[in-house]
Write a protein that holds these residues in place. Structure first.
Motif, PDB file in Angstrom:
ATOM      1  N   THR A   1       0.854  -1.186   0.000  1.00 27.97           N
ATOM      2  CA  THR A   1       0.000   0.000   0.000  1.00 27.97           C
ATOM      3  C   THR A   1       0.888   1.234   0.000  1.00 27.97           C
ATOM      4  OG1 THR A   1      -1.809  -1.076   1.199  1.00 27.97           O
ATOM      5  CG2 THR A   1      -1.765   1.316   1.225  1.00 27.97           C
ATOM      6  N   LEU A   2       0.773   2.014  -1.058  1.00 28.13           N
ATOM      7  CA  LEU A   2       1.520   3.263  -1.197  1.00 28.13           C
ATOM      8  C   LEU A   2       0.542   4.414  -1.073  1.00 28.13           C
ATOM      9  CD1 LEU A   2       4.101   4.880  -1.987  1.00 28.13           C
ATOM     10  CD2 LEU A   2       3.364   4.634  -4.369  1.00 28.13           C
ATOM     11  N   ALA A   3       0.725   5.258  -0.083  1.00 27.13           N
ATOM     12  CA  ALA A   3      -0.161   6.409   0.116  1.00 27.13           C
ATOM     13  C   ALA A   3       0.431   7.637  -0.573  1.00 27.13           C
ATOM     14  CB  ALA A   3      -0.355   6.693   1.601  1.00 27.13           C
ATOM     15  N   ILE A   4      -0.432   8.404  -1.231  1.00 33.67           N
ATOM     16  CA  ILE A   4      -0.052   9.696  -1.789  1.00 33.67           C
ATOM     17  C   ILE A   4      -0.837  10.756  -1.038  1.00 33.67           C
ATOM     18  CG2 ILE A   4       0.105  11.140  -3.842  1.00 33.67           C
ATOM     19  CD1 ILE A   4       0.122   8.666  -5.550  1.00 33.67           C
TER      20      ILE A   4
ATOM     21  N   GLY B   1      -4.643   9.569   9.626  1.00 29.65           N
ATOM     22  CA  GLY B   1      -4.916   8.396  10.445  1.00 29.65           C
ATOM     23  C   GLY B   1      -5.024   7.150   9.588  1.00 29.65           C
ATOM     24  N   VAL B   2      -5.697   7.275   8.450  1.00 27.14           N
ATOM     25  CA  VAL B   2      -5.800   6.161   7.503  1.00 27.14           C
ATOM     26  C   VAL B   2      -4.428   5.831   6.927  1.00 27.14           C
ATOM     27  CG1 VAL B   2      -6.776   5.443   5.284  1.00 27.14           C
ATOM     28  CG2 VAL B   2      -8.217   6.626   6.947  1.00 27.14           C
ATOM     29  N   VAL B   3      -3.640   6.854   6.621  1.00 20.13           N
ATOM     30  CA  VAL B   3      -2.279   6.636   6.117  1.00 20.13           C
ATOM     31  C   VAL B   3      -1.462   5.852   7.141  1.00 20.13           C
ATOM     32  CG1 VAL B   3      -0.103   7.786   5.525  1.00 20.13           C
ATOM     33  CG2 VAL B   3      -2.264   8.666   4.613  1.00 20.13           C
ATOM     34  N   ALA B   4      -1.509   6.272   8.396  1.00 18.68           N
ATOM     35  CA  ALA B   4      -0.732   5.605   9.444  1.00 18.68           C
ATOM     36  C   ALA B   4      -1.143   4.150   9.604  1.00 18.68           C
ATOM     37  CB  ALA B   4      -0.900   6.354  10.769  1.00 18.68           C
ATOM     38  N   GLU B   5      -2.429   3.871   9.425  1.00 20.63           N
ATOM     39  CA  GLU B   5      -2.947   2.532   9.655  1.00 20.63           C
ATOM     40  C   GLU B   5      -2.744   1.602   8.465  1.00 20.63           C
ATOM     41  OE1 GLU B   5      -7.329   1.147  10.638  1.00 20.63           O
ATOM     42  OE2 GLU B   5      -6.479   2.323  12.269  1.00 20.63           O
TER      43      GLU B   5
ATOM     44  N   ASP C   1      -0.836   7.516  14.110  1.00 19.66           N
ATOM     45  CA  ASP C   1       0.397   7.048  14.753  1.00 19.66           C
ATOM     46  C   ASP C   1       0.629   5.605  14.322  1.00 19.66           C
ATOM     47  OD1 ASP C   1       2.511   6.294  16.289  1.00 19.66           O
ATOM     48  OD2 ASP C   1       1.568   6.686  18.221  1.00 19.66           O
ATOM     49  N   PRO C   2       1.540   5.359  13.362  1.00 22.49           N
ATOM     50  CA  PRO C   2       1.740   3.992  12.859  1.00 22.49           C
ATOM     51  C   PRO C   2       2.283   3.017  13.894  1.00 22.49           C
ATOM     52  CG  PRO C   2       3.403   5.498  11.978  1.00 22.49           C
ATOM     53  CD  PRO C   2       2.406   6.342  12.697  1.00 22.49           C
ATOM     54  N   LYS C   3       2.842   3.515  15.006  1.00 17.11           N
ATOM     55  CA  LYS C   3       3.389   2.627  16.032  1.00 17.11           C
ATOM     56  C   LYS C   3       2.343   2.204  17.062  1.00 17.11           C
ATOM     57  CE  LYS C   3       8.158   4.248  15.737  1.00 17.11           C
ATOM     58  NZ  LYS C   3       9.290   4.837  16.470  1.00 17.11           N
ATOM     59  N   ARG C   4       1.207   2.873  17.040  1.00  9.54           N
ATOM     60  CA  ARG C   4       0.170   2.557  18.028  1.00  9.54           C
ATOM     61  C   ARG C   4      -0.490   1.233  17.662  1.00  9.54           C
ATOM     62  NH1 ARG C   4      -5.393   3.449  18.646  1.00  9.54           N
ATOM     63  NH2 ARG C   4      -6.078   3.986  20.748  1.00  9.54           N
TER      64      ARG C   4
ATOM     65  N   THR D   1       6.337   4.731   6.134  1.00  7.09           N
ATOM     66  CA  THR D   1       5.314   5.413   6.933  1.00  7.09           C
ATOM     67  C   THR D   1       5.806   5.753   8.336  1.00  7.09           C
ATOM     68  OG1 THR D   1       3.608   4.230   5.688  1.00  7.09           O
ATOM     69  CG2 THR D   1       2.944   5.252   7.761  1.00  7.09           C
ATOM     70  N   ALA D   2       6.402   4.794   9.012  1.00  2.00           N
ATOM     71  CA  ALA D   2       6.878   5.044  10.382  1.00  2.00           C
ATOM     72  C   ALA D   2       7.909   6.162  10.411  1.00  2.00           C
ATOM     73  CB  ALA D   2       7.452   3.766  10.972  1.00  2.00           C
ATOM     74  N   ASP D   3       8.813   6.181   9.424  1.00  2.00           N
ATOM     75  CA  ASP D   3       9.842   7.220   9.377  1.00  2.00           C
ATOM     76  C   ASP D   3       9.233   8.589   9.117  1.00  2.00           C
ATOM     77  OD1 ASP D   3      11.716   5.259   9.779  1.00  2.00           O
ATOM     78  OD2 ASP D   3      12.206   5.034   7.648  1.00  2.00           O
ATOM     79  N   LEU D   4       8.237   8.628   8.237  1.00  2.00           N
ATOM     80  CA  LEU D   4       7.611   9.915   7.905  1.00  2.00           C
ATOM     81  C   LEU D   4       6.940  10.534   9.123  1.00  2.00           C
ATOM     82  CD1 LEU D   4       6.802  11.493   5.012  1.00  2.00           C
ATOM     83  CD2 LEU D   4       4.550  10.936   5.903  1.00  2.00           C
ATOM     84  N   PHE D   5       6.237   9.712   9.907  1.00  2.00           N
ATOM     85  CA  PHE D   5       5.543  10.234  11.084  1.00  2.00           C
ATOM     86  C   PHE D   5       6.524  10.563  12.218  1.00  2.00           C
ATOM     87  CE2 PHE D   5       1.882   8.718   8.872  1.00  2.00           C
ATOM     88  CZ  PHE D   5       0.794   9.415   9.383  1.00  2.00           C
TER      89      PHE D   5
END
Length: 595
Positions: free
Chosen positions: A45-48, A226-230, A543-546, A249-253
């Protein structure tokens, strides 16, 4: 989160190299996308992400071969779907690929669906165009797809037309159409914008299941971080047609490198993270609903006799105070928009609706026109709400002309000021709606609603199509207007973080009824009803780590709002049946006169 980013190069299913898209104008070619390169791997999944107008949707249309040529066209670079180069492909060959190998969920379902074809016909037509199935087999596949996106009464929805469904229901139909053929690549352009958080969670789970079972690769275009993180493995951030930043994703956030990315993340609304709100609400009632019901007849037979009714809103009573923001939340199809339309006189109702002590049903023509100046609405679908034949300036100026406010010069100055205040430029005065992105069109609708300085504005998913930075700006504009003028808002939204940030009180709807109401602090701090608890648990967290919690889900058949003539549902009861599932129970109340 998948491990698709670690897949070998031969797993690349879609590749863009130095893509350039330009629009023709009197001054020559205007660049819309400049030098975009990306690789999408199977199961990834690649988010733009980025503001409206940044080139996200233009990129998706270029991939699908749906640019409005010759006005907008690819002017450089390549697009490969596997081994197939798409940029030079004929329309006939592209049609064979669309749906079967690459599919798209469009941002505006009402404009993407054919208004003169039933839902069933549109779904079966798409399926049979790519697979040699009988009509019966295709219909069964279409029904399966509608069930997968949890539409109530899917058999009945097959016979309905797009205008008979709510915005969220139409979006679910678009998602069902996109996944019915199980494509290799799914481009989701704001796929959950019109969906409430519970259905959003189920749709995101559905996309994950598709990835797990079939290795489907997803390009997710969204402003919901939030959707991007998930959902996302990697993120591309775009601004003004260019790539600003690309990262896992984790690095970006955790450590965004670019100023624009940091600003984008800082603007994301979070539950519990909003600014302290100073209320302007008074004790004076501006709007009062008293036992309001809205029911739509279902006719059958040669004579078209009414045999049943859709109970869209059922005996609702509530008050909106002067200077207050009352938010209305709930699943698509629960009656939120119908409540708003009844208030502004767009659907008939029983019961009593009062504005400033005057019953709407008792007003004559002149009084009703004057009342409409005080009541304005921002609709959910901006493209359907704007006349495509009028310029932006004419559209915003029209209410001032109708009510005879100001000279032509004063009206133009007011329009230009409103355009600037909603984040556009006065230079777009003579442009037409189709020349704007979805988020920009919604800003135009908000400017139009503000033109008459009304006492109450109904915001029906009015910021759902906006990226987070513009969303924050528009919400601040609405708060400023409330402080300056004491205007009230009926704020309809499925974004619970936005609701918490703007509300004084919140009412929760389910199947046409209010199941819980309270202050913002009460509802978010200590929700009492299981459905409210379910709504809050389903909110994506940026928060992708949550750890992702499992939200309670509805079990069994979705209850129907259709009841035989003279009957109606008793108070809805939601029960926890264990295993993270809720079940809704309704009982017919005693027969009574039809609405």
């Amino acid at each position: 989160m998948t491990q698709a980013a670690l897949s070998p190069a031969d797993d690349v299913v879609l590749s863009l190299q130095d893509l350039r898209v330009s629009a023709r104008s009197d001054q020559g070619l205007i660049p819309l996308v400049e030098g975009l390169s990306l690789e999408l791997r199977r199961g990834e999944t690649l988010a733009i992400a980025g503001e409206s107008g940044s080139g996200k949707s233009i990129t998706s249309l270029a991939i699908m071969g749906l640019l409005p040529q010759p006005a907008v066209r690819v002017t450089g670079g390549t697009i490969h779907l596997g081994e197939t180069e798409l940029t030079g492909l004929s329309e006939a060959k592209m049609q064979r690929l669309r749906g079967a190998r690459i599919a798209m969920i469009f941002q505006e379902p009402m404009t993407a669906l054919n208004p003169v074809m039933s839902i069933g016909r549109q779904l079966t037509e798409a399926i049979r165009a790519h697979e040699a199935l009988s009509m019966r087999e295709a219909r069964a596949r279409a029904l399966e797809a509608l069930k997968a996106v949890r539409l109530s009464q899917p058999e009945r929805r097959l016979e309905q037309f797009p205008h008979e469904l709510s915005g969220g229901m139409r979006q679910r139909v678009m998602i069902a159409m996109a996944i019915a053929l199980k494509p290799d690549v799914l481009i989701a352009d704001e796929p959950t914008t019109a969906l409430d958080v519970t259905v959003q969670r189920e749709v995101l789970d559905l996309i994950r299941d598709l990835q797990r079972d079939l290795g489907t690769a997803v390009i997710l275009i969204t402003h919901d971080m939030g959707v991007v993180a998930e959902m996302a493995d990697r993120v591309i951030v775009m601004q003004k047609g260019r790539v600003v930043e690309t990262a896992a994703t984790a690095d970006l956030f955790d450590t965004p490198q670019e100023t624009y990315t940091r600003e984008l993340l800082a603007a994301v609304p979070r539950i519990g993270g909003g600014p302290a709100r100073t209320t302007t609400a008074t004790d004076d009632v501006l709007v009062r609903y008293q036992d309001v019901s809205v029911r739509f007849p279902i006719r059958q037979g040669l004579l078209g006799r009414v045999t049943a009714q859709v109970h869209a809103v059922e005996q609702v009573s509530l008050e909106i105070f002067k200077g207050e923001t009352l938010s209305l939340v709930g699943e698509s199809g629960c009656g939120k928009s119908t409540m708003a339309r009844a208030l502004v006189g767009l659907v008939p109702h029983s019961g009593r609706i009062e504005v400033a002590g005057c019953a709407l049903a008792e007003l004559d023509g002149a009084a009703r026109k004057a009342m409409r100046r005080d009541l304005q609405i921002v609709f959910q679908d901006p493209m359907a709400a704007l006349d495509a034949r009028m310029t932006v300036g004419e559209l915003i100026r029209e209410p001032l002309v109708i009510h005879g406010i100001g000279t032509a010069a004063e009206q133009r100055a007011r329009v230009c000021d409103l355009l600037e205040r909603v984040g556009l430029s006065a230079s777009v005065y003579n442009r037409y709606p189709h020349q704007f992105s979805g988020g920009q069109r919604q800003r135009i609708c908000i400017a139009r609603a503000l033109a008459l300085k009304p006492k109450l504005i109904v915001c029906d998913e009015s910021v759902a199509a906006l990226d987070v930075s513009i969303q924050a700006k528009v919400l601040e504009l609405l708060r400023d207007l409330q402080r300056e003028m004491g205007v009230s808002f009926l704020f309809i939204s499925h974004d619970m973080a936005v609701v918490e940030n703007v509300s004084d009180r919140v009412a929760v709807m389910y199947l046409g009824q209010i199941v819980e109401m309270g202050s913002r602090a009460q509802l978010f701090g200590n929700p009492q009803h299981p459905y409210t608890q379910r709504l809050l648990e389903a909110v994506p967290v940026p928060d992708p780590k949550r750890p992702r919690t499992a939200a309670a889900r509805m079990a069994g058949e979705i209850p129907s709002p259709v009841w035989p003539l003279g009957q109606g549902p008793d108070r809805v009861q939601l029960e926890d049946i264990g295993g993270g599932h809720l079940v809704a129970r309704q009982a017919p109340r005693a027969s009574r006169a039809a609405c």
